[in-house]
Structures are given as structure tokens and as C-alpha cells.
Write a protein that holds these residues in place. Structure first.
Motif, PDB file in Angstrom:
ATOM      1  N   THR A  24      -8.429  10.426  -2.253  1.00  0.00           N
ATOM      2  CA  THR A  24      -7.107  11.046  -2.133  1.00  0.00           C
ATOM      3  C   THR A  24      -6.572  10.895  -0.714  1.00  0.00           C
ATOM      4  N   ILE A  30      -5.419   7.218  -0.064  1.00  0.00           N
ATOM      5  CA  ILE A  30      -4.163   6.893  -0.726  1.00  0.00           C
ATOM      6  C   ILE A  30      -3.000   7.573  -0.012  1.00  0.00           C
ATOM      7  N   GLU A  54       0.223   5.754   1.616  1.00  0.00           N
ATOM      8  CA  GLU A  54       1.586   6.060   1.179  1.00  0.00           C
ATOM      9  C   GLU A  54       2.460   6.501   2.341  1.00  0.00           C
ATOM     10  N   GLU A 113      -8.615  -0.826  -5.948  1.00  0.00           N
ATOM     11  CA  GLU A 113      -8.330  -0.268  -7.269  1.00  0.00           C
ATOM     12  C   GLU A 113      -9.289   0.871  -7.581  1.00  0.00           C
ATOM     13  N   LEU A 147      -8.037   4.089  -6.010  1.00  0.00           N
ATOM     14  CA  LEU A 147      -6.953   4.741  -6.748  1.00  0.00           C
ATOM     15  C   LEU A 147      -7.483   5.416  -8.009  1.00  0.00           C
ATOM     16  N   LYS A 156      -8.965   8.732  -7.026  1.00  0.00           N
ATOM     17  CA  LYS A 156      -7.954   9.739  -6.717  1.00  0.00           C
ATOM     18  C   LYS A 156      -7.350  10.300  -7.998  1.00  0.00           C
ATOM     19  N   ARG A 202       2.610   1.877  -7.047  1.00  0.00           N
ATOM     20  CA  ARG A 202       1.262   1.357  -7.301  1.00  0.00           C
ATOM     21  C   ARG A 202       0.549   2.009  -8.478  1.00  0.00           C
ATOM     22  N   PRO A 203       0.608   3.336  -8.689  1.00  0.00           N
ATOM     23  CA  PRO A 203      -0.083   3.864  -9.872  1.00  0.00           C
ATOM     24  C   PRO A 203       0.382   3.199 -11.167  1.00  0.00           C
ATOM     25  N   GLN A 239      -1.055  -0.360 -11.337  1.00  0.00           N
ATOM     26  CA  GLN A 239      -2.476  -0.392 -11.708  1.00  0.00           C
ATOM     27  C   GLN A 239      -2.719   0.082 -13.122  1.00  0.00           C
TER      28      GLN A 239
END
Length: 379
Positions: free
Chosen positions: A12, A15, A19, A100, A103, A106, A240-241, A244
């Protein structure tokens, strides 16, 4: 080795740092979650009488250079035994970008429902908008855009904004396609990957880095046609979420669709407003329901396993994972199977090319594990 709850905190923090740096120039101070991650790592190190990182820069260096299976911390529970594979890191060594796997940890590794459900909430908003106008075609078009166009030049956006099918979701598209960050620029140009269509990250040695694990497994990413900022105007990139968890699986879904159609099968994509991903009908009207999952971590995927919805009706159902994911883990299918909750014990996970072989066998009149979805290596 690192414990599972701390892994979620670390992912977390990484990321959130990434961001913030995409959105602000110059970059702001580290976010509070980063300090929380450092505090917890230092505490665990002190408990184990291990020299801790001296500060956040060194902690970030650990995340970039030290594989998770070599972190000097203790496992928290049995689940952690399959928390990551050999050599896995949270930050890519070459690009400095979150991996990846990072993410996934997270999003799925903790109890942060807002982060965990961002992609699903986005899809739910699109579904509601398309249902309100009774247009399944609009929803299918929306999904195709996210799969085929993770990057948009100004002209692409103008074309989408004028598409009648996309009218119900055009405001949503505007929200999920922000301006691409400057760190993707080289000589005033954005360069998409020719294979996966996401923006490439320029490296200091003159090469490129692609965020997609699948793409990197195939070798150096081939640069696609570059987008000169002065000529194309603003360049937009899907968040990005969604890249992915929607674009990636979507490319696997479309690839499977093409393979099954080439056998002469009837394939409906995202039927009944995405009840599942593919509804495959054989000449004898036998129906398969397929959900495609493209995840790094088989244990996290198994923890989220649930039976495929029963509507629209079908005779057999399964989840499918791309072959490249299985190659990257020594026991992907087994780890998934062991992590499934009791409520999903009847759910089978197959590899995409294995499913195509079973479809071909069924067309030839075959029966048993070679032609059914409930047999073989995931029985």
C-alpha cells in the motif's frame, strides 16, 4: 521472511508513493502509509535482533533489490508460505515502478475495501449506466475499450466521445482516463508497447520497461508508434488498477474468444451484463461458462474464489488462467486449490491452452477429463 499483514502495508505504501509522484511535481513528502510501513518493519527487525532499514529511502531500496523470500523477518501464519515466489520484489529493479504483485497485495492482501474494490466499483457504475438505458451493447463496447485502448490520444478520445453506444458511460470514461504522467515521456513522446498497448517506461540506458509481466516474459518490449505530445495533444492513460485487473484479463479473454471461435464454436462475451466472461456453445447446444483470471498470486486468487453464477444457464463452468502465469509459479494450480474456501470447492481452475484442447477434444466426440471442465490437473 516477511509476514502477510506487513506485506499488505508495504505494498500500500509503495503504490501511494507512486501515485503521489505521478500527480505532483515536485514530488510531495512521503505519505503517512509509508511511515507506517517503515515503523512496522523496524519493529519486526528489532524483535528479531536484525539491523533495520535506516529510513524510508533504504526501505524502498529493500523493496526494489531484495526478493521477498530473503527478507529477514518471520512468517506470521501458514498462509504466508505461499505469499510470494522466489525472486519476487515489490518494486521493479529497472524502472522503479510497483510490480503487478505489489498492486495485487495492496488490493487483495488486506481489509482496505476502497482499494480492493476500485476496479469492481468502476465496472458496477458502467453496468448501472447501461442497464438504465437497457443497452447490453453499450456495456460490451465499454469493456472492449478498456481492453483494446488503455492509452488514448486526443483524436481517439474524440472518436469515443462521439460513439452512440458509449453515451451512457462517456462521463465514467472521462474519470478513469487521466492525463498520462510525464515520467513516461522521452524526447516529448509517449511510446505504447506494441504487444500490450500500455505506455512504456523509458530507462536510463535507452531501453524500455513494460508493466505487464506477460510482455516482459516474451523479451524486450517492442515500441509501438510513438505519440508526439506536440502533435497529438493530450495523451490519456487508463488508471493502473483497471489496466491490471480489467485490461490484462480482458486481453486474455479476447485471446480465448478468438481461439474458441477458430474451432467453430459460438462465443458470447460478458453475457447478461458480465455475469461471467465467456459463454461457449457447442454444436449440440452444450454450454460452457468461463471466467478468466489473470493474477500473479495463486493464493490470493484462491482466497477470492467463488462459484460461477448460474445465469445465463450452462452445463459446465470453470475459471481460466493464462499459461504464462502458471509458468511463473512452481505450483500455481495447487496453490489456488489449497487456498479455495469450502464454498468454492467445486470450482476448477484450468490453463487457457488446456481449455482449448478440451474444447477440441469435445468437438471430436471425446468424453472424460480430456473433454470436460471438471477433470485433469485441477480435479
Amino acid at each position: 521472511m516477511i509476514n502477510v499483514p506487513l506485506l499488505h502495508v508495504l505494498a500500500t505504501a509503495i503504490i501511494e508513493i507512486a501515485e503521489q509522484r505521478e500527480q505532483t511535481i515536485p514530488p510531495p513528502p512521503y505519505p503517512p502509509e509509508a511511515q507506517r510501513a517503515l515503523d512496522q518493519v523496524v519493529l519486526e527487525c528489532l524483535r528479531g535482533r536484525i539491523t533495520p532499514p535506516s529510513g524510508l529511502p533504504e526501505l524502498i531500496s529493500w523493496c526494489r533489490t531484495r526478493p521477498l523470500d530473503r527478507w529477514p523477518l518471520q512468517l506470521a501464519d501458514e498462509e504466508a508460505e505461499e505469499a510470494f515466489g522466489s525472486g519476487d520484489v515489490l518494486i521493479d529493479r529497472h524502472s522503479g515502478m510497483p510490480t503487478e504483485l505489489c498492486l495485487e497485495w495492496k488490493v487483495d492482501g488486506g481489509k482496505d475495501s476502497a482499494a480492493r474494490q476500485y476496479d469492481r466499483r468502476t465496472i458496477a457504475v458502467a453496468l448501472q449506466a447501461c442497464l438504465a438505458v437497457d443497452s447490453p451493447e453499450s456495456y460490451t463496447r465499454f469493456r472492449r475499450v478498456l481492453v483494446d485502448q488503455p492509452v488514448l490520444a486526443s483524436a481517439d478520445w474524440s472518436e469515443l466521445a462521439g460513439d452512440l453506444y458509449l453515451c451512457p458511460v462517456v462521463s465514467l470514461l472521462s474519470a478513469i482516463y487521466p492525463t498520462a504522467p510525464d515520467h513516461y515521456l522521452r524526447d516529448g513522446r509517449y511510446t505504447p508497447c506494441e504487444r500490450c498497448r500500455t505506455l512504456l517506461v523509458p530507462l536510463t540506458d535507452g531501453g524500455w520497461w513494460c508493466e505487464r509481466d506477460e510482455c516482459r516474459q516474451q523479451g524486450p518490449p517492442p515500441p509501438g508508434r510513438s505519440l508526439m505530445l506536440s502533435a497529438t495533444g493530450k495523451v490519456l492513460q487508463l488508471r493502473r488498477p483497471l489496466r491490471q485487473f480489467v485490461t490484462g484479463p480482458g486481453r486474455a479473454e479476447v485471446g480465448l474468444e478468438d481461439a474458441l471461435r477458430s474451432l467453430g464454436l459460438t462465443v458470447e462475451m460478458w453475457p447478461a451484463y458480465d455475469a461471467y466472461d465467456l459463454r461457449v456453445t457447442f454444436p449440440d447446444d452444450h454450454v460452457w461458462a468461463i471466467d478468466v483470471k489473470d493474477r500473479v498470486h495463486p493464493g490470493l486468487l484462491g482466497r477470492k474464489a467463488s462459484l460461477v453464477p448460474t445465469t445465463p444457464p450452462y452445463h459446465e463452468a470453470c475459471w481460466v488462467v493464462p499459461r504464462y502465469r502458471v509458468r511463473g509459479h512452481h505450483d500455481y494450480l495447487g496453490a489456488f486449490r489449497r487456498a479455495r474456501p469450502a464454498s468454492a470447492r467445486g470450482l476448477h481452475l484450468l490453463v487457457d491452452d488446456d481449455l482449448v484442447l478440451r474444447a477440441r477434444a469435445r468437438l471430436r466426440g471425446g468424453r472424460g477429463s480430456e473433454a470436460r471442465l471438471d477433470g485433469g490437473s485441477d480435479a
